[in-house]
Design an enzyme around this catalytic site. Structure first.
Site, PDB file in Angstrom:
ATOM      1  CG  ASP A 131       6.450  -7.574  -2.055  1.00  0.00           C
ATOM      2  OD1 ASP A 131       5.980  -8.477  -1.047  1.00  0.00           O
ATOM      3  OD2 ASP A 131       6.328  -6.541  -1.576  1.00  0.00           O
TER       4      ASP A 131
ATOM      5  CG  ASN B 135       8.445  -6.519   8.857  1.00  0.00           C
ATOM      6  OD1 ASN B 135       9.484  -7.261   9.492  1.00  0.00           O
ATOM      7  ND2 ASN B 135       7.932  -7.053   7.573  1.00  0.00           N
TER       8      ASN B 135
ATOM      9  CG  ASN C 244      -1.988  -7.474  -2.884  1.00  0.00           C
ATOM     10  OD1 ASN C 244      -1.481  -8.639  -3.253  1.00  0.00           O
ATOM     11  ND2 ASN C 244      -1.805  -8.236  -1.065  1.00  0.00           N
TER      12      ASN C 244
ATOM     13  N   GLY D  98       0.693  -1.439   0.189  1.00  0.00           N
ATOM     14  CA  GLY D  98       0.775   0.582   0.028  1.00  0.00           C
ATOM     15  C   GLY D  98       0.578   0.989  -0.099  1.00  0.00           C
TER      16      GLY D  98
ATOM     17  CB  CYS E 179      -2.377  -2.976   7.439  1.00  0.00           C
ATOM     18  SG  CYS E 179      -1.598  -3.322   5.731  1.00  0.00           S
TER      19      CYS E 179
ATOM     20  CB  CYS F 241      17.339   7.478  17.465  1.00  0.00           C
ATOM     21  SG  CYS F 241      19.278   7.698  17.399  1.00  0.00           S
TER      22      CYS F 241
ATOM     23  CB  CYS G  85      -9.525 -14.277  17.234  1.00  0.00           C
ATOM     24  SG  CYS G  85      -7.847 -15.457  16.944  1.00  0.00           S
TER      25      CYS G  85
END
Length: 453
Positions: free
Chosen positions: A122, A191, A130, A101, A248, A234, A410
């Site tokens: 990728d 991720n 998608n 995305g 997402c 940092c 779930c």
């Protein structure tokens, strides 16, 4: 030691051994892919990632063609951009990590603007889920490598853009080799391990990193390792616990939100390359899609004791980022292991043994997801209601029966484990278990006609 304690300890050890074997299998697969890559196309890879130092024969463009002038005329007439800005773009190279995305609109705008060379990374393939946000892919390219699918679309948009595909996972073993050949890197991943990997690698190679993220109706954007700005470590010296991370695929996202952030990643990359405007280094842009508001906040400066970007770094080579973060470096199903085997039930066992017997089946997905699809016997109690005990009045009489099994499920078998832990603490005398793999496992193992999302 009591027999029950021995059984429990055996179960724990078996579970840990299984997890270690799974981790070992992933590392061995990574090694096999790396060895195959090196042996089969080492020379091609050198051409793909060669920068000016590694490929001295690569031409440096000193003037624009008539086609360039016609194609890019609307940005050429910008006083702060002009011919020199376009030439800088034409001689530049940008690596885009993730063609989802964020990566799709970023790649689209960079190619359209005249970036000379794009690298596309990728490991994944195009699928129907998608299309609402990954705008370079199409129905006809389902099952194709996302990097290759994006390449086809980008060349249709601008055939003068040089595009190289890396249809593989980015690992510690190949990251420096690939990133070295590009001027700017865009983190369009989803991720945490990849974010740490990219930041560390860009610090070591002195590359600016344009980092974007989007979830639900919100987005964020900043530029790491640029000028005196901080790196990712940092800001986040310690990774979050795996159960606190939502991507997402779990939390959902509106396609126009990823499009907004991805387009702005392209803008920041252009600003870095051309030397245009005020780059978002040391600042975080926050986009609230529900209100349409943009906020720009100052983030902390470089951490003097940062393990990577400080004057005396403790980390001088890339590490195992999956181990460091405790999660996989992909946005695919990332199963949690919070329960012992006796607290879990396979969907096949549930279907064969328990489904026809009296039991309470609680679906802990949010109501919006429950409305998409549900098992006939299931009642919906979102996880937030489980955790605050607001479900107790609703099932008062049923919960008085200690012989009534309670099954929680779930979408993927992660939230249900959290729910089991809470319900078991509340009702220690009940049989409380979850369905391993959730509704995804139900579709894959019991009913292929059940919708998957």
């Amino acid at each position: 030691m009591m027999e029950s304690e021995v059984d429990s300890e055996q179960s724990r050890l078996k579970r840990e051994i299984a997890e270690l074997r799974a981790a070992l299998n992933r590392k061995e697969q990574c090694l096999r892919e790396l060895e195959a890559s090196v042996s089969s196309d080492a020379s091609a890879e050198e051409q793909v990632v060669g920068n000016a130092l590694e490929s001295p024969g690569r031409a440096v463009h000193t003037k624009l063609t008539n086609d360039d002038i016609a194609r890019y005329s609307r940005q050429l007439i910008l006083p702060d951009f002009g011919v020199q800005g376009q030439l800088k773009l034409k001689n530049s190279s940008v690596l885009i990590v993730g063609l989802g995305g964020l990566g799709c609109p970023a790649a689209q705008y960079l190619a359209a603007a005249g970036c000379g060379r794009l690298g596309l990374i990728d490991y994944d393939e195009v699928e129907r889920s998608n299309f609402h946000r990954q705008i370079l892919h199409s129905e006809s390219r389902c099952g194709m490598s996302k990097a290759e699918s994006a390449r086809i679309a980008l060349l249709e948009l601008n055939p003068h853009c040089e595009i190289h595909c890396h249809s593989r996972l980015l690992y510690s073993q190949n990251a420096l080799h690939i990133i070295r050949g590009y001027d700017v890197v865009l983190d369009c991943s989803d991720n945490v391990p990849t974010r740490y990997l990219l930041s560390d690698a860009c610090v070591m190679l002195r590359k600016p990193l344009v980092s974007g993220s989007a979830l639900k109706m919100d987005g964020q954007l900043t530029v790491y390792n640029y000028g005196n700005g901080p790196c990712y470590r940092c800001i986040y010296p310690v990774p979050p616990p795996p159960e606190a991370v939502t991507n997402c695929g779990d939390g959902g996202v509106l396609g126009a939100v990823t499009g907004t952030i991805g387009a702005m990643q392209a803008l920041e990359a252009i600003k870095v390359i051309v030397g245009l405007g005020d780059v978002l280094a040391g600042r975080l842009l926050i986009f609230d899609g529900s209100s349409g508001l943009f906020r720009n906040i100052r983030i902390r400066s470089k951490r003097p004791n940062c393990h990577v970007c400080s004057a005396q770094p403790l980390i001088t080579e890339l590490i195992d980022y999956e181990m460091f973060c405790g999660m996989h470096a992909t946005d695919k199903d990332n199963p949690l292991q919070l329960l012992s085997t006796d607290e879990r039930l396979s969907v096949k066992d549930y279907h064969a043994k328990l489904q026809a017997q009296p039991h309470l089946l609680i679906d802990v997905r949010p109501t919006a997801e429950f409305e998409i699809c549900q098992l006939p016997e299931a009642v919906n109690v979102p996880l937030v209601e489980i955790l605050d005990d607001s479900y107790l009045k609703r099932f008062g009489k049923q919960l008085e029966d200690k012989e009534l099994p309670i099954i929680l499920l779930c979408r993927r078998g992660n939230d249900s484990q959290i729910a089991v832990q809470h319900v078991r603490n509340r009702f220690p005398m009940h049989s409380v278990r979850d369905l391993i793999g959730g509704l995804h496992a139900w579709t894959n193992s019991v009913d292929p006609s059940f919708p998957i999302y």
